[in-house]
Design an enzyme around this catalytic site. Structure first.
Site, mmCIF file in Angstrom:
data_model
loop_
_atom_site.group_PDB
_atom_site.id
_atom_site.type_symbol
_atom_site.label_atom_id
_atom_site.label_comp_id
_atom_site.label_asym_id
_atom_site.label_seq_id
_atom_site.Cartn_x
_atom_site.Cartn_y
_atom_site.Cartn_z
ATOM 1 C CD GLU A 90 -6.209 20.534 -24.438
ATOM 2 O OE1 GLU A 90 -5.835 19.436 -24.834
ATOM 3 O OE2 GLU A 90 -6.879 20.703 -23.406
ATOM 4 C CB CYS A 103 -7.458 26.725 -17.416
ATOM 5 S SG CYS A 103 -6.072 25.603 -17.189
ATOM 6 C CB CYS A 110 4.296 19.128 -19.844
ATOM 7 S SG CYS A 110 5.010 19.542 -18.230
ATOM 8 C CB CYS A 114 2.784 14.357 -13.687
ATOM 9 S SG CYS A 114 3.694 15.798 -13.082
ATOM 10 C CB CYS A 117 -0.321 14.915 -16.495
ATOM 11 S SG CYS A 117 -0.569 16.415 -17.447
ATOM 12 N N GLY A 159 1.886 22.323 -19.858
ATOM 13 C CA GLY A 159 3.226 22.857 -19.651
ATOM 14 C C GLY A 159 3.547 23.197 -18.213
ATOM 15 C CD GLU A 160 6.321 23.605 -13.795
ATOM 16 O OE1 GLU A 160 5.426 22.841 -13.418
ATOM 17 O OE2 GLU A 160 6.516 24.706 -13.246
ATOM 18 C CG LEU A 215 3.465 18.520 -1.957
ATOM 19 C CD1 LEU A 215 4.793 19.153 -2.333
ATOM 20 C CD2 LEU A 215 3.072 18.904 -0.537
ATOM 21 C CG HIS A 216 0.834 15.555 -7.290
ATOM 22 N ND1 HIS A 216 -0.397 16.134 -7.505
ATOM 23 C CD2 HIS A 216 1.645 16.020 -8.281
ATOM 24 C CE1 HIS A 216 -0.330 16.900 -8.582
ATOM 25 N NE2 HIS A 216 0.883 16.867 -9.063
ATOM 26 C CG ASN A 289 -10.875 14.922 -15.227
ATOM 27 O OD1 ASN A 289 -11.698 14.175 -15.735
ATOM 28 N ND2 ASN A 289 -11.066 16.209 -15.014
ATOM 29 C CB CYS A 336 -4.967 21.005 -19.015
ATOM 30 S SG CYS A 336 -5.894 22.497 -18.814
#
Ligand code: SAH
Ligand code: SF4
Length: 347
Positions: A90, A103, A110, A114, A117, A159-160, A215-216, A289, A336
């Site tokens: 995407e 974006c 990924c 996480c 996600c 992705g990372e 970071l979260h 989200n 995403c």
């Protein structure tokens, strides 16, 4: 079949020479691809038909094609791109006043996983090639037409990015190239879930892109629940980000995806303040989200506005600069990875 967008300048020169073309023609072809964004061989008007045909016999122009366009009421446009091997990724166009941000993705899926996600739900399928990464900008520009110009680029899609630097770095050069897409480095931000060694490599590359670090949580125990594969302690991630600032003079943004009752508590704000207060940085709070499948299976919730405001206030009182991300594209699958998820799950 190779895509021309996947060839570096040297490779294009070689391919053109092998088909009897001259170096200046290779440069013309590069212009057509990256500056003018054409997608068909016959659009390269000043390239002799014989050379175009020779190229077309074993190359395609682009590596991706649009599989789906999803328009949200607020103007956000999500593009699902099909790749030659049947995979999809995407990219999202986000208009906001004078700004238009794109974006883009760097991997199919990924590997980081996480918990909140959609991109990481099924692991990683493969890295995107440099052409597939840079091409997302060409496709988005085409979608915008002449009415709007892309002003900003964020590498915050699927992705990372730090786990695909071999392809990301040449793609960023391509996007930055004044002879091609010509997007200024200051307008480009790469977001990572925190890989100190790769961040060093990213810092060593020219020019100076902006860096965002997801970071979260400042507390390692909590962070490892949110980013289960994270192996580096927060201390090392923040140190690498701080060195980036020292080397590049670019203030780092820390992203915190807020989940109700999990990382939006007063003590979480205190931990962030004590870790980041001495750093020149901005904290970007992103109320989660919701992804339906994840909300149902893991019981995660997006915090109410009041909780987000209180968290922001606590950080500000601790001396941090804070921004809060508005929800965009909310009526469709906004975050995403969600459009691909809907496609994969047939919902
Ligand atoms: N892998 C990189 C870049 C892609 S994710 C990274 O993690 O930074 C880009 C940003 O979107 C990250 O800050 C990530 O935490 C956030 N994100 C992912 N899923 C989200 C969701 N459902 N709601 C809100 N933010 C999300
Ligand atoms: Fe990967 Fe970023 Fe999603 Fe984490 S938030 S799973 S690192 S894309």
């Amino acid at each position: 079949m190779h895509a021309l967008t996947d060839l570096e300048d040297g490779a294009i020169l070689r391919v053109v020479a092998e088909r009897g073309g001259q170096p200046f023609q290779a440069r013309q072809i590069l212009h057509w691809i990256w500056k003018h964004g054409v997608e068909r061989f016959d659009q390269m008007r000043n390239v002799p038909a014989k050379l175009r045909e020779a190229l077309a016999s074993d190359h395609v122009m682009r590596a991706t094609s649009i599989a789906k366009v999803d328009d949200a009421n607020d103007g956000t446009k999500k593009l699902l791109l099909g790749l030659h091997d049947g995979e999809t990724v995407e990219c999202v166009i986000i208009p906001d006043g004078e700004r238009t941000t794109l974006c883009i993705s760097t991997q199919v899926g990924c590997p980081v996983g996480c918990v909140f996600c959609a991109s990481g739900m099924f692991g990683v399928r493969r890295n995107l090639t440099a052409g597939e990464i840079a091409e997302q900008v060409l496709v988005a520009k085409q979608q915008l037409g002449t009415g709007r110009r892309l002003t900003n680029l964020v590498v915050m899609g699927m992705g990372e990015p730090m786990l695909n630097l071999d392809n990301l770095l040449p793609a960023l050069q391509r996007i930055h190239d004044p002879d091609g897409i010509d997007m200024g480095a200051r307008r480009i931000t790469v977001s990572t879930s925190g890989y100190p060694r790769q961040m060093e490599r990213f810092a060593a590359a020219d020019p100076s892109w902006n860096l965002a670090v997801s970071l979260h949580a400042a507390n390692d125990e909590l962070r490892s629940k949110l980013v289960p594969t994270a192996t580096s302690p927060v201390r090392d991630i923040v140190a690498a980000a701080h060195r980036y600032f020292g080397q590049k003079g670019r203030e780092v943004t820390y992203e915190v995806v807020l989940l109700e009752g999990i990382n939006d508590r007063p003590e979480d704000a205190v931990a962030l303040v004590s870790t980041l207060a001495s750093m020149p940085c901005t904290v970007n709070l992103i109320p989660w989200n919701p992804v339906a499948e994840i909300a149902a299976s893991k019981g995660l919730r997006r915090p109410a506005v009041g909780r987000v405001d209180a968290f922001a206030e606590a950080l500000r009182n601790g001396g941090l600069k804070v921004t809060v991300r508005r929800q965009r594209g909310a009526d469709r699958s906004a975050a995403c990875g969600q459009l691909r998820l809907r496609q994969l799950t047939g919902t």
